[in-house]
Write a protein that holds these residues in place. Structure first.
Motif, PDB file in Angstrom:
ATOM      1  N   TYR B 399       0.839  -1.207   0.000  1.00 55.27           N
ATOM      2  CA  TYR B 399       0.000   0.000   0.000  1.00 55.27           C
ATOM      3  C   TYR B 399       0.873   1.256   0.000  1.00 55.27           C
ATOM      4  N   LYS B 400       1.882   1.257   0.873  1.00 52.28           N
ATOM      5  CA  LYS B 400       2.754   2.433   0.938  1.00 52.28           C
ATOM      6  C   LYS B 400       3.511   2.606  -0.379  1.00 52.28           C
ATOM      7  N   ALA B 401       3.925   1.478  -0.971  1.00 46.92           N
ATOM      8  CA  ALA B 401       4.640   1.568  -2.245  1.00 46.92           C
ATOM      9  C   ALA B 401       3.733   2.179  -3.315  1.00 46.92           C
ATOM     10  N   ILE B 402       2.470   1.766  -3.327  1.00 45.96           N
ATOM     11  CA  ILE B 402       1.545   2.293  -4.336  1.00 45.96           C
ATOM     12  C   ILE B 402       1.337   3.795  -4.122  1.00 45.96           C
ATOM     13  N   LEU B 403       1.123   4.192  -2.866  1.00 43.86           N
ATOM     14  CA  LEU B 403       0.894   5.613  -2.597  1.00 43.86           C
ATOM     15  C   LEU B 403       2.119   6.438  -2.983  1.00 43.86           C
ATOM     16  N   ALA B 404       3.299   5.831  -2.856  1.00 42.73           N
ATOM     17  CA  ALA B 404       4.512   6.559  -3.214  1.00 42.73           C
ATOM     18  C   ALA B 404       4.777   6.499  -4.715  1.00 42.73           C
ATOM     19  N   GLY B 405       3.887   5.831  -5.460  1.00 43.15           N
ATOM     20  CA  GLY B 405       4.063   5.754  -6.901  1.00 43.15           C
ATOM     21  C   GLY B 405       5.076   4.705  -7.344  1.00 43.15           C
ATOM     22  N   GLU B 406       5.515   3.857  -6.426  1.00 39.94           N
ATOM     23  CA  GLU B 406       6.518   2.842  -6.750  1.00 39.94           C
ATOM     24  C   GLU B 406       5.843   1.556  -7.207  1.00 39.94           C
ATOM     25  N   VAL B 407       5.361   1.551  -8.450  1.00 39.34           N
ATOM     26  CA  VAL B 407       4.617   0.385  -8.920  1.00 39.34           C
ATOM     27  C   VAL B 407       5.509  -0.853  -8.990  1.00 39.34           C
ATOM     28  N   GLU B 408       6.749  -0.643  -9.438  1.00 41.77           N
ATOM     29  CA  GLU B 408       7.668  -1.782  -9.534  1.00 41.77           C
ATOM     30  C   GLU B 408       7.834  -2.463  -8.186  1.00 41.77           C
ATOM     31  N   GLU B 409       7.957  -1.624  -7.157  1.00 40.76           N
ATOM     32  CA  GLU B 409       8.142  -2.190  -5.831  1.00 40.76           C
ATOM     33  C   GLU B 409       6.887  -2.957  -5.399  1.00 40.76           C
ATOM     34  N   ALA B 410       5.735  -2.367  -5.696  1.00 44.14           N
ATOM     35  CA  ALA B 410       4.496  -3.055  -5.343  1.00 44.14           C
ATOM     36  C   ALA B 410       4.400  -4.390  -6.070  1.00 44.14           C
ATOM     37  N   LEU B 411       4.851  -4.426  -7.311  1.00 42.80           N
ATOM     38  CA  LEU B 411       4.821  -5.683  -8.068  1.00 42.80           C
ATOM     39  C   LEU B 411       5.754  -6.708  -7.423  1.00 42.80           C
ATOM     40  N   ALA B 412       6.904  -6.247  -6.980  1.00 41.94           N
ATOM     41  CA  ALA B 412       7.830  -7.160  -6.309  1.00 41.94           C
ATOM     42  C   ALA B 412       7.217  -7.699  -5.026  1.00 41.94           C
ATOM     43  N   HIS B 413       6.379  -6.882  -4.411  1.00 43.18           N
ATOM     44  CA  HIS B 413       5.693  -7.332  -3.201  1.00 43.18           C
ATOM     45  C   HIS B 413       4.633  -8.378  -3.505  1.00 43.18           C
ATOM     46  N   THR B 435      -7.295  -3.096   0.337  1.00 40.71           N
ATOM     47  CA  THR B 435      -7.741  -3.860  -0.830  1.00 40.71           C
ATOM     48  C   THR B 435      -8.081  -2.942  -1.988  1.00 40.71           C
ATOM     49  N   GLU B 436      -8.832  -1.881  -1.678  1.00 39.69           N
ATOM     50  CA  GLU B 436      -9.259  -0.979  -2.731  1.00 39.69           C
ATOM     51  C   GLU B 436      -8.045  -0.365  -3.431  1.00 39.69           C
ATOM     52  N   THR B 437      -7.052   0.028  -2.643  1.00 40.60           N
ATOM     53  CA  THR B 437      -5.851   0.627  -3.227  1.00 40.60           C
ATOM     54  C   THR B 437      -5.126  -0.380  -4.108  1.00 40.60           C
ATOM     55  N   LEU B 438      -4.999  -1.608  -3.616  1.00 39.87           N
ATOM     56  CA  LEU B 438      -4.304  -2.627  -4.398  1.00 39.87           C
ATOM     57  C   LEU B 438      -5.093  -2.947  -5.671  1.00 39.87           C
ATOM     58  N   LYS B 439      -6.404  -3.003  -5.517  1.00 36.25           N
ATOM     59  CA  LYS B 439      -7.256  -3.333  -6.658  1.00 36.25           C
ATOM     60  C   LYS B 439      -7.140  -2.267  -7.748  1.00 36.25           C
ATOM     61  N   THR B 440      -7.181  -1.003  -7.316  1.00 35.84           N
ATOM     62  CA  THR B 440      -7.060   0.084  -8.276  1.00 35.84           C
ATOM     63  C   THR B 440      -5.699   0.041  -8.968  1.00 35.84           C
ATOM     64  N   ALA B 441      -4.655  -0.226  -8.191  1.00 40.59           N
ATOM     65  CA  ALA B 441      -3.313  -0.272  -8.778  1.00 40.59           C
ATOM     66  C   ALA B 441      -3.208  -1.437  -9.761  1.00 40.59           C
ATOM     67  N   ARG B 442      -3.852  -2.557  -9.442  1.00 44.80           N
ATOM     68  CA  ARG B 442      -3.826  -3.713 -10.340  1.00 44.80           C
ATOM     69  C   ARG B 442      -4.508  -3.366 -11.666  1.00 44.80           C
ATOM     70  N   ALA B 443      -5.676  -2.715 -11.536  1.00 42.35           N
ATOM     71  CA  ALA B 443      -6.417  -2.373 -12.749  1.00 42.35           C
ATOM     72  C   ALA B 443      -5.621  -1.380 -13.593  1.00 42.35           C
ATOM     73  N   ALA B 444      -4.968  -0.426 -12.917  1.00 40.98           N
ATOM     74  CA  ALA B 444      -4.175   0.561 -13.661  1.00 40.98           C
ATOM     75  C   ALA B 444      -3.019  -0.126 -14.370  1.00 40.98           C
ATOM     76  N   TYR B 445      -2.412  -1.091 -13.691  1.00 38.30           N
ATOM     77  CA  TYR B 445      -1.289  -1.798 -14.298  1.00 38.30           C
ATOM     78  C   TYR B 445      -1.755  -2.613 -15.502  1.00 38.30           C
ATOM     79  N   ARG B 446      -2.924  -3.215 -15.388  1.00 37.58           N
ATOM     80  CA  ARG B 446      -3.481  -3.993 -16.499  1.00 37.58           C
ATOM     81  C   ARG B 446      -3.689  -3.096 -17.709  1.00 37.58           C
ATOM     82  N   LYS B 447      -4.248  -1.921 -17.426  1.00 38.31           N
ATOM     83  CA  LYS B 447      -4.534  -0.993 -18.508  1.00 38.31           C
ATOM     84  C   LYS B 447      -3.247  -0.596 -19.222  1.00 38.31           C
ATOM     85  N   GLU B 448      -2.235  -0.316 -18.429  1.00 35.74           N
ATOM     86  CA  GLU B 448      -0.941   0.060 -18.967  1.00 35.74           C
ATOM     87  C   GLU B 448      -0.391  -1.057 -19.858  1.00 35.74           C
ATOM     88  N   GLN B 449      -0.545  -2.301 -19.406  1.00 29.97           N
ATOM     89  CA  GLN B 449      -0.065  -3.447 -20.177  1.00 29.97           C
ATOM     90  C   GLN B 449      -0.790  -3.559 -21.507  1.00 29.97           C
TER      91      GLN B 449
END
Ligand code: SF4
Ligand code: SF4
Lengths: 395, 452
Positions: B399-413, B435-449
């Protein structure tokens, strides 16, 4: 209930946006939530249910567990004062005397701490963080009963402002605020605070020229012993038998003397899942392992302190209190479970090492915890690297 | 036939003991007056409507398709007239409502015999599932979007049951449908070489009736049976990450379409929760109105109706409809009042993950409401979230990684291993929307892909 509700309902407009006291809404909110839980509900997406536990209850539970220590501190301060003054130690007079010594200290701690908290909450427009209520109780319990009130005010201010608020408040601080305040006093006013001597507050009990009398603490007695293998004897000789040290009826800081009560507190905290048992067991293991190790290394030329039975380290000084209530503060400890074992072990170990090898700081626990607080992020970082390596990547 | 049975023990997870467990009975409901398809509740698609208000449709008429992949087709769950097309905020299509006519007509799809099933080519089979509107029931990890028809998955997980409160147990939806289920299995076997049929070991699917198919059993608390969780504990290589999954009840839908040549509309729905008057299982139509499922309908001001389970579901109103992916209706007290002196309540009946309330000693099922029980605070590193996460994520750090904009780190997590189960948010005493934060980040990552 309805009267209280009406009271808050009539006050609310003044504190809400547009009201005169709008800036002080965090104060209003903090007061209201003591009586009424929030009516906020979960969002439209799941999860639809939330745990009944919130931070207020979490911290209130710790506060409740601290109460026996507080009451014992009141009793002990009064007991020591009356005894030193040669007055018979009956229950009620003791309590009364103790309350006159301890209550002002606690009240100043709360008053000043709360003032800072409200100020920061109003300026930053964030809710009052409940962590304060715990800090403001933990801090005075670590103080000698003779601490002048202005020092109490200074210490808690330092702890709250520099230990916590400049990092962004509870949850973002990496030092334990109560210990930060305590350490500040320790270094700023070493004459009164280093723990070379104990303090028995006599204020207002008897007309004496000085308002405190001093005696050597167990830690100093232990450090000053000259012959190897006799540390226990000199402690007993100074009146610090195992049972005295365990039950805690001897002059010491307000809340930290009773190992028994700290032990009960620690067990309750672990049973309720508030304190990490990994930290506490790590602490204890660290003390015992280091203590035994020093026993083995001790030669006739080394400090006799090294020969002390390691169990004494657990019951002397602030060890038990520090372990149960300070080292387990989850915010300033590392997050990961493995890192917590290491953190605990290091605190225990450092406590013994500082005590034995650095006579300038008879009390090692405070420095050990603060030092490990600083290292906690590093411990986390290393443990995390190992942990993440084990995952099957999913990118 | 004996199969090699594998059992996985899942140590983490969390299942609060909630009151309102549906009774084992299956109650057939009378036909509803209207049914609906709810495009807004299908994640990731952009619906293109193929009908308009007033059109006459049959069971199985194309209602809408996905603009991004028109093979993802969604058919009408009823025959009659399109009575209304409800639009939500930003003109999202919430529901396509169909008033049922007494003599419903059905679109005829080609029937497939067991023999033909062995010989039909894979593309033809996929094509039939797509035009039959059933393909969207097959979804892909890690994003839980509709499976890509052009790929062959490393494995397909069939979730026979689901421990989320409150879902239909396998033996209830399977009863009398064993042959159909067997047929459905054969269909899926044509899609992937590896099929995991997953059932709880001690659960009802472990009983002889429902469990005779299971080749993968598991022990553990919610969400142990989630395909993402099972995959996480099974996988050895990253290739397996893109496995597909389908629920046991949806396997029946697959079979009905292909075997009977009709768009299937039968659904078994679990109605549970402490505010549900009569907690039981009902047999009804796909897309039935929410109010139709409850008798009586509890007061809307103090009640929350959730289409789906306690953790995954969406809030709905009694005028809404049950969606394609939802086989549960959970009715809970809203809890929108200020509880007096809650701070001092010993909490004998307060559900909690912690052991701070007396309820830790209370063995009874407890009534839960939708109150948040506190305000959001900073993380205090209590580790509750990490201790429950079934896929070993440290949610607070992700969660902290996502809020800090560190998507790569969140993926490693392990961001993509997250099964969006919601228990980390549920147990957090600081009420952080993990959960909501992780879910949103997942969806954003999917979109990017997807967008390259
Ligand atoms: S991080 Fe994801 S998988 Fe883990 S508990 Fe939270 S929602 Fe569930
Ligand atoms: S449960 Fe909440 S408060 Fe506790 S560690 Fe996780 S995010 Fe932080």
């Amino acid at each position: 209930m309805n009267r209280i509700k009406r009271f808050f309902d009539t006050q609310r407009p003044r504190f809400s946006s547009g009201g005169k006291l709008e800036k002080w809404y965090p104060f209003f909110e903090a007061m209201e939530t003591v009586f009424f839980a929030s009516d906020q509900v979960t969002g439209r997406q799941g999860p639809h249910i939330r745990d009944s536990l919130d931070l207020k209850r979490y911290l209130a539970t710790v506060l409740l567990i601290l109460m026996p220590l507080f009451f014992f501190g009141v009793y002990n301060a009064g007991y020591q004062a009356l005894r030193a003054a040669g007055i018979p130690v009956d229950f009620w007079p003791v309590i009364l005397a103790g309350a006159r010594i301890v209550l002002p200290i606690v009240l100043v701690s709360y008053g000043v701490g709360f003032a800072w908290e409200i100020l920061f909450a109003a300026v930053r427009q964030h809710p009052i963080s409940e962590g304060l209520f715990l800090t403001a109780m933990l801090f005075p319990l670590t103080l000698p009963p003779t601490t002048p009130l202005w020092q109490v005010a200074l210490g808690i201010s330092f702890g709250i402002v520099l230990g916590k608020e400049i990092f962004g408040g509870t949850g973002r601080n990496f030092l334990n605020p109560a210990l930060t305040g305590r350490a500040f006093l320790y270094f700023a006013y070493p004459a009164q605070m280093t723990g070379d001597t104990v303090w028995i507050a006599l204020n207002g009990i008897k007309e004496t020229a000085v308002d405190a009398i001093t005696a050597a603490t167990p830690l100093v007695v232990a450090a000053a012993t000259h012959t190897a293998g006799t540390v226990e004897k000199s402690l007993t000789g100074a009146g610090y038998t195992v049972s005295t040290l365990f039950f805690g009826l001897y002059p010491d800081s307000i809340g930290a003397s009773s190992t028994l009560l700290c032990l009960i507190g620690a067990i309750l905290l672990m049973l309720m899942g508030i304190a990490s048992y990994r930290i506490i067991f790590g602490d204890i293991l660290g003390v015992l392992a280091t203590g035994f190790f020093l026993n083995l290394l001790a030669t006739p030329a080394s400090p006799p302190y090294m020969t002390l039975n390691p169990f004494y380290h657990l019951i002397m000084g602030g060890t038990a209190f520090g372990f149960a209530f300070m080292s387990t503060d989850p915010v300033s400890a590392p997050d990961l479970h493995t890192a917590r074992w290491i953190y605990g072990f290091a605190i225990g170990s450092l406590t013994v090492l500082i005590r034995v090898f650095n006579p300038a700081f008879p009390e090692g626990i405070m420095l050990a915890i603060l030092f490990m607080n600083v290292l906690a992020p590093l411990l986390d970082h290393i443990t995390l690297r190992f942990r993440l390596k084990k995952r099957v990547p999913n990118v | 036939m004996r199969r090699l049975m594998k059992t996985i023990h899942i140590k983490k997870g969390y299942l609060p003991r909630l009151a309102g467990v549906p009774a084992d009975t299956l109650k057939p409901l009378p036909p509803p007056g209207r049914v609906a398809a709810c495009p807004a509740r299908i994640p990731f698609i952009k619906p293109r409507l193929r009908v308009k208000k007033g059109d006459h449709v049959q069971v199985g008429t194309l209602l809408y398709e996905d603009k991004q992949d028109s093979r993802f087709q969604f058919l009408s769950p009823g025959g009659g007239r399109v009575e209304d097309i409800r639009l939500g905020p930003r003109r999202r299509v919430e529901a396509i409502v169909i008033a049922l006519s007494p003599d419903e007509k059905r679109v005829a799809f080609p029937e497939l015999s067991k023999l033909q099933l062995e010989t039909i080519s894979r593309p033809d089979l996929v094509e039939r599932l797509c035009t039959g509107g059933i393909w969207p029931l097959i979804r892909a990890l890690p994003f839980r979007d509709i499976a890509d028809p052009d790929t062959v998955p490393p494995a397909i997980f069939i979730s026979m049951d689901n421990q989320e409160p409150f879902q239909v147990p396998a033996d209830i939806y399977l009863k009398g449908n064993e042959d159909l289920f067997e047929f459905g299995l054969h269909v899926l076997k044509r899609l992937s070489d590896k099929i995991y049929i997953a059932g709880a070991k001690s659960g009802r699917a472990g009983q002889p009736d429902a469990g005779r198919w299971a080749n993968l059993t598991y022990t553990g608390k919610y969400p142990a049976g989630d395909p993402g969780v099972l995959l996480y504990h099974l996988k050895n290589t990253p290739d397996e990450n893109n496995s597909w999954f389908i629920t046991g009840q949806d396997v029946l839908m697959v079979a009905r379409l292909l075997k009977n040549g009709r768009y299937p509309t039968r659904r078994v729905i679990a109605v549970g929760g402490s505010a549900a008057g009569d907690a039981c299982h009902v047999q009804t139509r796909l897309g039935a109105p929410i109010a139709h499922l409850m008798d009586p309908v509890p007061d809307a001001t103090t009640t929350r109706y959730v289409a789906g389970g306690v953790f995954h579901g969406h809030t709905v109103t009694p005028d809404d409809f049950i969606g394609l992916y939802e086989t549960a209706l959970t009715v809970l007290p809203e809890g929108n009042e200020k509880e007096f002196l809650a701070l001092f309540n010993p909490g004998w009946r307060k559900p909690t993950y912690s052991r701070i309330y007396l309820s830790a000693l209370n063995p009874a099922d407890l009534p839960a409401n939708c109150n948040r029980h506190g305000d959001e605070r900073a993380c205090i590193a209590c580790m509750h979230c990490a201790d429950v996460c079934p896929v070993d994520i440290l949610p607070q750090l992700a969660y902290k990684a996502i809020l800090a904009g560190e998507v790569e780190e969140a993926l490693a997590h392990g961001l993509l291993d997250c099964v969006e189960c919601g228990i980390c948010t549920c147990v957090c005493p600081s009420k952080i929307e993990l959960t909501e934060t992780l879910k949103t980040a997942r969806a954003a990552y999917r979109k990017e892909q997807r967008c390259g």
